[in-house]
Design a protein around this motif. Structure first.
Motif, PDB file in Angstrom:
ATOM      1  N   ALA A  36      38.492  50.768  35.086  1.00 54.41           N
ATOM      2  CA  ALA A  36      37.504  49.875  35.715  1.00 54.41           C
ATOM      3  C   ALA A  36      38.156  48.631  36.313  1.00 54.41           C
ATOM      4  CB  ALA A  36      36.421  49.491  34.721  1.00 54.41           C
ATOM      5  N   GLY A  37      39.316  48.835  36.936  1.00 50.86           N
ATOM      6  CA  GLY A  37      39.982  47.742  37.649  1.00 50.86           C
ATOM      7  C   GLY A  37      40.948  46.938  36.820  1.00 50.86           C
ATOM      8  N   ARG A  38      41.168  47.307  35.579  1.00 49.14           N
ATOM      9  CA  ARG A  38      42.041  46.531  34.694  1.00 49.14           C
ATOM     10  C   ARG A  38      43.517  46.799  34.951  1.00 49.14           C
ATOM     11  NH1 ARG A  38      43.566  43.983  30.309  1.00 49.14           N
ATOM     12  NH2 ARG A  38      44.428  44.955  28.479  1.00 49.14           N
ATOM     13  N   HIS A  39      43.848  47.989  35.447  1.00 48.51           N
ATOM     14  CA  HIS A  39      45.248  48.365  35.646  1.00 48.51           C
ATOM     15  C   HIS A  39      45.496  48.664  37.130  1.00 48.51           C
ATOM     16  CE1 HIS A  39      45.747  48.563  31.325  1.00 48.51           C
ATOM     17  NE2 HIS A  39      44.657  49.306  31.265  1.00 48.51           N
ATOM     18  N   ALA A  40      46.618  48.188  37.638  1.00 49.88           N
ATOM     19  CA  ALA A  40      46.925  48.341  39.067  1.00 49.88           C
ATOM     20  C   ALA A  40      47.767  49.574  39.358  1.00 49.88           C
ATOM     21  CB  ALA A  40      47.659  47.102  39.568  1.00 49.88           C
ATOM     22  N   HIS A  41      48.211  50.266  38.308  1.00 53.25           N
ATOM     23  CA  HIS A  41      49.122  51.394  38.531  1.00 53.25           C
ATOM     24  C   HIS A  41      48.699  52.588  37.686  1.00 53.25           C
ATOM     25  CE1 HIS A  41      52.993  53.221  39.665  1.00 53.25           C
ATOM     26  NE2 HIS A  41      53.021  53.694  38.428  1.00 53.25           N
ATOM     27  N   HIS A  42      48.617  53.743  38.350  1.00 52.59           N
ATOM     28  CA  HIS A  42      48.322  54.999  37.658  1.00 52.59           C
ATOM     29  C   HIS A  42      49.490  55.952  37.908  1.00 52.59           C
ATOM     30  CE1 HIS A  42      46.256  58.930  36.969  1.00 52.59           C
ATOM     31  NE2 HIS A  42      45.748  58.237  35.956  1.00 52.59           N
ATOM     32  N   GLN A  43      50.252  56.213  36.867  1.00 57.92           N
ATOM     33  CA  GLN A  43      51.519  56.913  37.042  1.00 57.92           C
ATOM     34  C   GLN A  43      51.344  58.338  37.569  1.00 57.92           C
ATOM     35  OE1 GLN A  43      54.549  55.712  37.043  1.00 57.92           O
ATOM     36  NE2 GLN A  43      55.443  57.719  37.479  1.00 57.92           N
ATOM     37  N   ALA A  44      50.318  59.039  37.119  1.00 56.02           N
ATOM     38  CA  ALA A  44      50.130  60.417  37.582  1.00 56.02           C
ATOM     39  C   ALA A  44      49.878  60.470  39.090  1.00 56.02           C
ATOM     40  CB  ALA A  44      48.981  61.075  36.819  1.00 56.02           C
ATOM     41  N   THR A  45      49.111  59.513  39.589  1.00 59.76           N
ATOM     42  CA  THR A  45      48.882  59.442  41.035  1.00 59.76           C
ATOM     43  C   THR A  45      50.171  59.097  41.766  1.00 59.76           C
ATOM     44  OG1 THR A  45      46.600  58.722  40.642  1.00 59.76           O
ATOM     45  CG2 THR A  45      47.516  58.305  42.834  1.00 59.76           C
ATOM     46  N   TYR A  46      50.917  58.163  41.201  1.00 60.94           N
ATOM     47  CA  TYR A  46      52.210  57.773  41.774  1.00 60.94           C
ATOM     48  C   TYR A  46      53.157  58.968  41.818  1.00 60.94           C
ATOM     49  CZ  TYR A  46      56.111  54.475  42.539  1.00 60.94           C
ATOM     50  OH  TYR A  46      57.166  53.762  43.051  1.00 60.94           O
ATOM     51  N   GLN A  47      53.136  59.770  40.752  1.00 62.28           N
ATOM     52  CA  GLN A  47      54.017  60.938  40.694  1.00 62.28           C
ATOM     53  C   GLN A  47      53.663  61.949  41.779  1.00 62.28           C
ATOM     54  OE1 GLN A  47      56.712  61.124  38.436  1.00 62.28           O
ATOM     55  NE2 GLN A  47      57.246  62.685  39.961  1.00 62.28           N
ATOM     56  N   LYS A  48      52.385  62.072  42.089  1.00 63.12           N
ATOM     57  CA  LYS A  48      51.984  62.975  43.177  1.00 63.12           C
ATOM     58  C   LYS A  48      52.596  62.539  44.498  1.00 63.12           C
ATOM     59  CE  LYS A  48      47.556  64.381  41.128  1.00 63.12           C
ATOM     60  NZ  LYS A  48      46.072  64.367  41.278  1.00 63.12           N
ATOM     61  N   LEU A  49      52.610  61.226  44.751  1.00 62.91           N
ATOM     62  CA  LEU A  49      53.253  60.728  45.971  1.00 62.91           C
ATOM     63  C   LEU A  49      54.739  61.070  45.977  1.00 62.91           C
ATOM     64  CD1 LEU A  49      51.679  57.153  46.292  1.00 62.91           C
ATOM     65  CD2 LEU A  49      51.209  59.113  47.762  1.00 62.91           C
ATOM     66  N   ALA A  50      55.377  60.929  44.809  1.00 63.61           N
ATOM     67  CA  ALA A  50      56.803  61.251  44.712  1.00 63.61           C
ATOM     68  C   ALA A  50      57.034  62.726  44.975  1.00 63.61           C
ATOM     69  CB  ALA A  50      57.330  60.864  43.330  1.00 63.61           C
ATOM     70  N   ASP A  51      56.201  63.588  44.390  1.00 70.62           N
ATOM     71  CA  ASP A  51      56.370  65.032  44.553  1.00 70.62           C
ATOM     72  C   ASP A  51      56.183  65.467  46.005  1.00 70.62           C
ATOM     73  OD1 ASP A  51      56.804  65.143  41.828  1.00 70.62           O
ATOM     74  OD2 ASP A  51      54.759  65.809  41.345  1.00 70.62           O
ATOM     75  N   LEU A  52      55.369  64.717  46.736  1.00 77.07           N
ATOM     76  CA  LEU A  52      55.176  65.005  48.164  1.00 77.07           C
ATOM     77  C   LEU A  52      56.329  64.483  49.023  1.00 77.07           C
ATOM     78  CD1 LEU A  52      51.370  64.155  48.426  1.00 77.07           C
ATOM     79  CD2 LEU A  52      52.391  66.396  48.878  1.00 77.07           C
TER      80      LEU A  52
END
Length: 381
Positions: A36-52
């Motif tokens: 709910a807006g408390r965290h600015a980073h979601h690692q799983a989403t970031y990892q998807k960008l890396a995998d692409l």
């Protein structure tokens, strides 16, 4: 950013837009990813960008990535900023990658630059309780330690993303006294190093920054990034990249705040008609749109200047782009909240998040006051 883009760059931007809509296009998705807006980073989403392969593509080749230059980096940042994608670790990671590429050993380059491409994150620690804008005043000390290494003692504060980063680029004092530019040295410190304690600081934006406490934290000699005592000059060499990264991200956030406001005032009716039809709001929208386009031009031009000569420090241009874009982003979000009235203040809408994100942007990476001072000095004042 729409000026002078190649077909490949436009396709890259469109692909990022599609990714953002798919992964974080709704408020429900963003709330789930960010607490709910408390965290600015979601690692799983970031990892998807890396995998692409997009994290590598977003870092210029001259800084160890596969991207074409800072224009590509700013394009990436603008799109993730607009899409509100919770990958806050990228900005600091890109800044660290650029610093290591300029000054680090071959082993450090392989570790950090390969790490960014693979989806690992990095933080940078400069500020201290008694040393913020005045970096030369820092006192965190790196003294000679076992086997030719170093013992770190002291405190750092406002360290973005350290709580999930793999390593931290630390600026500590190996010589001189607080107030000297000489004697500062960069170190690469894995976050699991004994003697380092990371303590979160709660902010308006949630869990973003941290205090770092070093107590006899032992580092090997090869943790030094660049020259011992050369940290100040290495920092100065990185100003272009740091300020452009912050500007590119805030350009996207400003555009998103503007579009959210525009969508609202087109639909919201008072006194029998849409509130956007009233002249006072039309004129405000016109002013904001013009300011955002000015920021677009400034970001684009500064990125081109950096790509033309990556080794050239651009104190005036880099300070201008950081100052103008963050100030306009803040103005846009605050104006959006005002135009939306109570709905802009309500947490069920994104505008209050835009306000929180943009307010701090005029502080980190060098305050607006510091940027103005630098710009003035470039004119001999």
């Amino acid at each position: 950013m729409n000026l002078d883009l190649t077909d490949e760059q436009r396709a890259f931007a469109d692909a990022i837009d599609d990714f953002c809509k798919r992964e974080a296009g709704s408020r429900e998705q963003r709330d789930a990813l960010t607490g709910a807006g408390r965290h600015a980073h979601h690692q799983a989403t970031y990892q998807k960008l890396a995998d692409l392969g997009w994290l590598g593509a977003a870092v210029p080749e001259q800084y160890g990535g596969s991207g074409g230059g800072m224009v590509d980096t700013c394009l990436f940042l603008e799109r993730i900023g607009y899409g509100m994608l919770p990958v806050g670790g990228f900005a600091t990671s890109a800044i660290v990658a650029a610093a290591v590429q300029r000054s680090g050993s071959e082993q450090q380059k392989k570790l950090v630059l390969g790490g960014v491409t693979a989806g690992r994150t990095y933080a940078i620690a400069m500020s201290e309780p008694g040393a913020g804008s005045d970096v030369a005043a820092l006192s965190c000390r790196a003294a000679p330690g076992p086997d030719g290494g170093y013992l770190i003692n002291g405190q750092k504060t406002w360290c973005s993303n350290a709580h999930f980063a793999d390593a931290i680029l630390l600026v500590a004092r190996t010589g001189g006294v607080p107030g000297d530019h000489e004697g500062l040295t960069m170190f690469l410190v894995p976050t699991g190093t004994p003697g380092l304690r990371i303590s979160g600081i709660e902010t308006m934006g949630g869990r973003e920054v941290n205090d770092l406490y070093f107590t006899d934290c032992t580092l090997p000699a090869d943790a030094v990034v660049g020259a011992v005592g050369g940290g100040w000059w290495q920092l100065m060499a990185g100003l272009n990249v740091e300020r452009l990264i912050l500007a590119g991200l805030m350009l996207g956030t400003a555009r998103r705040a503007f579009d959210d406001t525009l969508g609202y005032i087109r639909e919201r009716r008072q006194f029998g008609r849409p509130i956007g039809s009233f002249q006072v709001l039309r004129h405000r929208i016109a002013d904001l749109a013009t300011e955002i386009e000015c920021c677009d031009l400034l970001v684009h031009r500064t990125a081109q200047l950096v790509d033309r000569d990556p080794a050239k420090v651009l104190p005036r241009e880099s300070s201008m782009v950081k100052l103008k874009t963050t100030e306009v982003a803040r103005e846009t979000a605050l104006a959006g909240m005002q135009m939306m009235g109570g709905y802009g203040y309500a947490t069920e809408y994104d505008m209050e998040r835009h306000v929180r994100a943009t307010l701090v942007s005029t502080i980190y990476g060098g305050t607006s006051e510091i940027q103005r001072d630098i710009i003035g000095k470039t004119y001999g004042l």
